[in-house]
Design a protein around this motif. Structure first.
Motif, mmCIF file in Angstrom:
data_model
loop_
_atom_site.group_PDB
_atom_site.id
_atom_site.type_symbol
_atom_site.label_atom_id
_atom_site.label_comp_id
_atom_site.label_asym_id
_atom_site.label_seq_id
_atom_site.Cartn_x
_atom_site.Cartn_y
_atom_site.Cartn_z
ATOM 1 N N GLN A 142 -28.373 -3.703 22.759
ATOM 2 C CA GLN A 142 -27.497 -3.678 23.932
ATOM 3 C C GLN A 142 -27.233 -5.059 24.619
ATOM 4 O OE1 GLN A 142 -29.271 -1.192 26.674
ATOM 5 N NE2 GLN A 142 -29.372 0.783 25.137
ATOM 6 N N ASP A 143 -28.245 -6.161 24.296
ATOM 7 C CA ASP A 143 -27.937 -7.424 25.119
ATOM 8 C C ASP A 143 -28.563 -8.331 23.779
ATOM 9 O OD1 ASP A 143 -27.763 -9.731 26.137
ATOM 10 O OD2 ASP A 143 -29.432 -9.319 27.787
ATOM 11 N N PRO A 144 -27.546 -8.951 23.043
ATOM 12 C CA PRO A 144 -27.832 -10.031 22.177
ATOM 13 C C PRO A 144 -28.695 -11.069 22.374
ATOM 14 C CG PRO A 144 -25.548 -9.438 22.092
ATOM 15 C CD PRO A 144 -26.075 -8.781 23.370
ATOM 16 N N ALA A 145 -28.864 -11.349 23.654
ATOM 17 C CA ALA A 145 -29.463 -12.745 24.065
ATOM 18 C C ALA A 145 -30.863 -12.051 24.382
ATOM 19 C CB ALA A 145 -28.873 -13.512 24.872
ATOM 20 N N ALA A 146 -31.053 -10.845 24.570
ATOM 21 C CA ALA A 146 -32.500 -10.474 25.377
ATOM 22 C C ALA A 146 -33.669 -10.589 24.283
ATOM 23 C CB ALA A 146 -32.167 -8.893 25.512
ATOM 24 N N PRO A 147 -34.905 -10.990 24.750
ATOM 25 C CA PRO A 147 -35.970 -10.950 24.096
ATOM 26 C C PRO A 147 -36.209 -9.560 23.246
ATOM 27 C CG PRO A 147 -36.523 -11.877 26.286
ATOM 28 C CD PRO A 147 -35.177 -11.108 26.289
ATOM 29 N N GLN A 148 -35.927 -8.717 23.721
ATOM 30 C CA GLN A 148 -36.003 -7.375 23.065
ATOM 31 C C GLN A 148 -35.201 -7.509 21.420
ATOM 32 O OE1 GLN A 148 -34.946 -7.482 26.074
ATOM 33 N NE2 GLN A 148 -36.382 -6.071 27.237
ATOM 34 N N THR A 149 -34.051 -8.236 21.488
ATOM 35 C CA THR A 149 -33.386 -8.251 20.262
ATOM 36 C C THR A 149 -34.168 -8.954 19.637
ATOM 37 O OG1 THR A 149 -31.215 -8.058 21.776
ATOM 38 C CG2 THR A 149 -31.209 -9.030 19.589
ATOM 39 N N ALA A 150 -34.705 -10.159 19.815
ATOM 40 C CA ALA A 150 -35.178 -11.071 18.954
ATOM 41 C C ALA A 150 -36.569 -10.311 18.337
ATOM 42 C CB ALA A 150 -35.821 -12.352 19.572
ATOM 43 N N ALA A 151 -37.105 -9.546 19.298
ATOM 44 C CA ALA A 151 -38.363 -8.724 18.577
ATOM 45 C C ALA A 151 -37.823 -7.734 17.779
ATOM 46 C CB ALA A 151 -39.224 -8.056 19.821
ATOM 47 N N PHE A 152 -36.785 -7.136 17.978
ATOM 48 C CA PHE A 152 -36.242 -5.946 17.040
ATOM 49 C C PHE A 152 -35.782 -6.678 15.538
ATOM 50 C CE2 PHE A 152 -32.048 -3.827 15.615
ATOM 51 C CZ PHE A 152 -32.628 -2.638 15.565
ATOM 52 N N LEU A 153 -35.151 -7.857 15.688
ATOM 53 C CA LEU A 153 -34.795 -8.499 14.470
ATOM 54 C C LEU A 153 -36.198 -8.945 13.750
ATOM 55 C CD1 LEU A 153 -31.665 -10.559 15.922
ATOM 56 C CD2 LEU A 153 -31.695 -8.644 14.545
ATOM 57 N N VAL A 154 -36.831 -9.540 14.394
ATOM 58 C CA VAL A 154 -38.364 -10.055 13.717
ATOM 59 C C VAL A 154 -38.872 -9.023 13.012
ATOM 60 C CG1 VAL A 154 -40.437 -11.071 14.081
ATOM 61 C CG2 VAL A 154 -38.323 -12.069 15.031
ATOM 62 N N THR A 155 -38.919 -7.677 13.695
ATOM 63 C CA THR A 155 -39.704 -6.547 13.290
ATOM 64 C C THR A 155 -38.978 -5.997 11.987
ATOM 65 O OG1 THR A 155 -40.451 -5.871 15.305
ATOM 66 C CG2 THR A 155 -40.342 -4.169 13.661
#
Length: 168
Positions: free
Chosen positions: A51-64
């Motif tokens: 939903q938000d490309p700059a959000a920490p959740q996005t980083a966590a999603f991608l790292v996972t």
């Protein structure tokens, strides 16, 4: 922002982080590149979840995603059959009760982490679920390394307090 530009933004912003995580697992430059490429294919297929490309959740999603991809590659490359009796014996000594208890504990811990505030939860997950260094977490979130330490300390304290409340 059109979807293609958003995907390009995500790729540019996170490719180095993802490569670093893949390399930590695979210890091979080319395999890490392969893992990142495969991971971005999966990300593209699930891009609607971001939903938000700059959000920490996005980083966590991608790292996972890249972590799981790298682990799969690692296991494919290192698939070996057990060759001595001890390994067969260990495979036969699976303890279902212990496994179920461990899963229950993990579910309870996850529920507690989910109760943390967003800033503490994101730092905690990046540190412990994704094994990131404090410096890298600070850069990703745009905060100082000292602030990362403070948030981690607060998160641990809150988790300890919540765990005490849950215990009989």
């Amino acid at each position: 922002m059109p979807e293609q530009n958003t995907f390009e933004f995500v790729y540019e912003k996170y490719k180095r982080l993802m490569w670093t995580k893949a390399y930590d697992i695979l210890k091979d430059y080319a395999l890490a590149e392969d893992a990142v490429s495969e991971a971005f294919i999966r990300v593209y297929r699930n891009f609607h979840r971001i939903q938000d490309p700059a959000a920490p959740q996005t980083a966590a999603f991608l790292v996972t995603i890249v972590k799981n991809t790298a682990i799969n590659i690692y296991h494919k490359r290192n698939k070996m059959l057990p060759t001595d009796f001890d390994e067969f014996e260990r495979a036969d000594s699976y303890n279902m009760e212990e496994d179920v208890a461990t899963r229950d504990e993990a579910e309870r811990a996850t529920a507690l982490v989910d109760r943390l505030g967003e800033s503490e939860r994101s730092v905690f997950l990046l540190k412990y679920a994704h094994d990131m260094a404090h410096k890298d977490i600070g850069k990703m979130l745009g905060i100082s390394e000292n602030n990362v330490n403070v948030r981690l300390h607060r998160a641990k304290k809150k988790l300890a307090d919540m765990a005490k409340e849950v215990r009989p």
